[in-house]
Design a protein around this motif. Sequence first.
Motif, short mmCIF file in Angstrom:
data_model
loop_
_atom_site.label_atom_id
_atom_site.label_comp_id
_atom_site.label_asym_id
_atom_site.label_seq_id
_atom_site.Cartn_x
_atom_site.Cartn_y
_atom_site.Cartn_z
N HIS B 36 39.78 34.40 46.44
CA HIS B 36 41.24 34.32 46.27
C HIS B 36 41.86 35.70 46.39
O HIS B 36 41.16 36.70 46.44
N HIS B 38 43.64 37.82 44.50
CA HIS B 38 43.81 38.88 43.49
C HIS B 38 43.05 40.13 43.91
O HIS B 38 41.96 40.04 44.47
N HIS B 41 39.29 40.80 43.59
CA HIS B 41 38.40 39.94 44.37
C HIS B 41 38.57 40.17 45.88
O HIS B 41 37.61 40.06 46.63
N ASP B 115 37.63 32.86 40.19
CA ASP B 115 38.45 32.57 39.02
C ASP B 115 38.94 31.14 39.18
O ASP B 115 39.29 30.73 40.28
N GLU B 332 42.72 41.40 35.33
CA GLU B 332 43.62 41.78 36.41
C GLU B 332 45.05 41.97 35.92
O GLU B 332 45.71 42.91 36.31
#
Lengths: 550, 346
Positions: B36, B38, B41, B115, B332
């Motif tokens: 994903h 973020h 990542h 996540d 995060e």
Amino acid sequence: MNRFAELLDRLAYEPGRNNKLKLLTAYLRDTEDPARGYALAALTGALSFKHAKPGLIRDLIMERTDPVLFGYSYDYVGDLSETVALMWPKVALVGHNNPPPPTLTEVVTRLRTLGKTELPAQLARWLDELDETGRWALLKLVTGAMRIGISARLAKTAAAALGEKDPHDIELMWPGLAPPYLDLFAWLEGRAEKPVNRDPAPFRPVMLAHAIEDADFAALDPADFIAEWKWDGIRVQAVSGRDERGHLQARLYSRSGEDITKSFPDLLPSLHLPGAIDGELLVLRDGRVQTFNVLQQRLNRKVVSPKLMKDYPIHLRAYDMLGDDENDLRELPFEERRTHLEAFIRKLADPRIDLSPTVPFADWPALTAARADPAGAGAGLDAEAVEGVMLKRRDAPYLPGRPKGQWWKWKRDPHIIDAVLMYAQRGHGKRSSYYSDYTFGVWTNGGAGDELVPVGKAYFGFTDEELLQIDRFVRRNTTEKFGPVRHVVHEPDQGLVLEVAFEGLARSPRHKSGVAMRFPRINRLRWDKPPREADRLETLERMLKSVTAN
Amino acid sequence: MRPQDILLPVAAGLCCKPGGFHIDPVRPVERAVITHGHSDHARAGHGAVLATQETLDMMRLRYGDNFAGSTQAVRYGEEVRLGDIKVKFHPAGHVLGSAQIAVSCKDLCIVASGDYKDARDPTCTPFELVACDVFITEATFGLPVFRHGDAADEVKKLLASVALFPERAHLVGAYSLGKAQRVIALLREAGYDAPIYLHGAMEKITRYYESRGIALGELRPVRGMKKAELAGTITLAPPTATSDIWTRRFPDPVTAFASGWMRVRARARQRGVELPLVISDHADWDGLTATIGATGAGEVWVTHGQEDALVHWCKSKGLAARPLDLVGYGDEEETEVVLDGEEGEA
Ligand SMILES: [Zn+2]
């Protein structure tokens, strides 16, 4: 309970006084009777029931969760009530609709009548029914740990705002009110007359003195003042009045208005005339005032045994009179009140109550001499119990709070301050299981209002018994933990005042306060004093100036 | 073949040797498969990147067009062969475009879930349960004290506060990617139809969400607004901005923070939050444990977060479990950095 829990939750995070008031007033306006009355009682500390011990809460959670997971969680969260509130397992009742969560009214009324053995099961049922915030509030309530930075005064002010009334009016009628305060709310909402204070012996907010500094004298005329000894005892208000049936009711209040009558049954028969006396509680043996340490044996006692009363005979030394039977004397000048007092004490003719003598003086040097040698200036054998002199304006009315320029206190030892316990740390060696290292602070203006700034650390001066008392206080009043250090509650109305003695004072840029004390030690525990009345940093700064000037 | 022959934690991240790729690598690698968008990542500088279209778009928004040598977009449910390995993407319910990655070799299936959350979120595809032999799970909220409740109730709390303090501005700290848009969508679901204001750093990504068909109502940049005009309004900003001098432009702001961390008071107080909103992008304790159980996996690998407690729980349920000790992920929203100049961008 849920609405009350939401209020507590929000208040706990809100730093601004006005915003807190707004939240409180909105709650009191939008919540029905009697729940809001019980909420007001909870916030003003007016609820009485046996508090649940942390051990009980711990047992409940241990029966329901994996101890290892509890350990990790408690470690992370740092607060037992909060940990339990968050990890309490959800129960799904099969075949039933889940019962509605308990209301605050149910909780409060049930707790009053609940037997000790019934408490765990009842508590568990409530915890099953409430959500996280509700559980947290419930646990704070039942453990008596409602520290959310709300003073009783603030809660009453919020109530007053409901009807745009003066909070002082509520303060005056408060001793005659009882939860859930239906009459109070009816009056605030314009539905009923003002509740009369039916308490025949109500408390009156006390008048307090400022600490005098050398520089103050220049502006003062000795002829305007009456001086008295400042006694090293406990400030009390002894009130006696007739109830509806004409029976005399007597009560003893601490300076903050707490009813301490039960601790001093031996003084009650002496309050046999209606009136309200402001004075000092002392222990007298053979007509001699004993030191504060002796008096301390009579404080904070749950049980007052005949032996205790015989060994520590209690005495009231009167210095002001606020009411004479039905007459309120508070508007009169001090000099006239004093005349009333003298006549009253004569009429009372009781060996347990006497008049605090005045200290005659012509000018400031004469008073300085008297203060330096109380024994030679009339205090005689009681001199040891004199901690300085009080200066009171002859024309001063009795005003609640600490009005400017009316009353002054001039302590004998300049190296004593009242500070507030802020942090505690475990000691070393044989004290390692006790919180015996104390960081204390004084008030200063921190920009956003008054705040406490640490001024020193002390780890001796107290007795073993006092150590146990402070340790207990620390454990019960921890707000946060950082490794070995515990943050202890230190709000204007919650916390422990320590009288700290020290040998000297120096400037220190290393300390946030800018001052460092030499050889500080705990002189005495001031359980009787609310933190808001502790000393200010300015007092230390002035001491510093006078030290360096010498 | 043993699971660790397929996926192995190395310094760069989870490495799939037989497939020749890494999942969410924290260092530049030749071939990256990304769960994903973020930033912890999805990093820039890889040779080839395989991810959902949304994740690739988000990387492009953040890093510019040249964030990778080459890219390949993959749809949920689509299977891609990499060497001997089959890779399949499944919705993770975390943010728009987030995916769990099922890595299969012969009859062994490992799911790296990245996540994820199993709670409702109107701004992304719901989490899909994937049966597997080994389940790799995060543990951001891997303690039984983290139970997040219904996010809609938290939004009600925010709206009640706005009603109670009409003279104050409400400033909601929310991670720019995902959380902010979810909060906006929840506000709209709750019937709030006034304009919602955005910190400059949120505009681009929020507009991107809208371009993917997610209706967020009327949004306005907060930049250029007069202080008095912001009374009674709601503004979303990156968490780090809410404790900044940036907040001085608001009238007596109520500082809210939408995060799963807000469940714990000390965390909220530490940040000076006045209105904690327990709204999380990650599964809470009940979500983690329910998901682990439902995958049918006999073995659980725990990545970032509170690994100890979750590993302990798995073992107590008779599952083989171990922490992977991967570094570089998590927290995060605690660390989101607002870049200089983002404030002023169009
Ligand atoms: Zn993420």
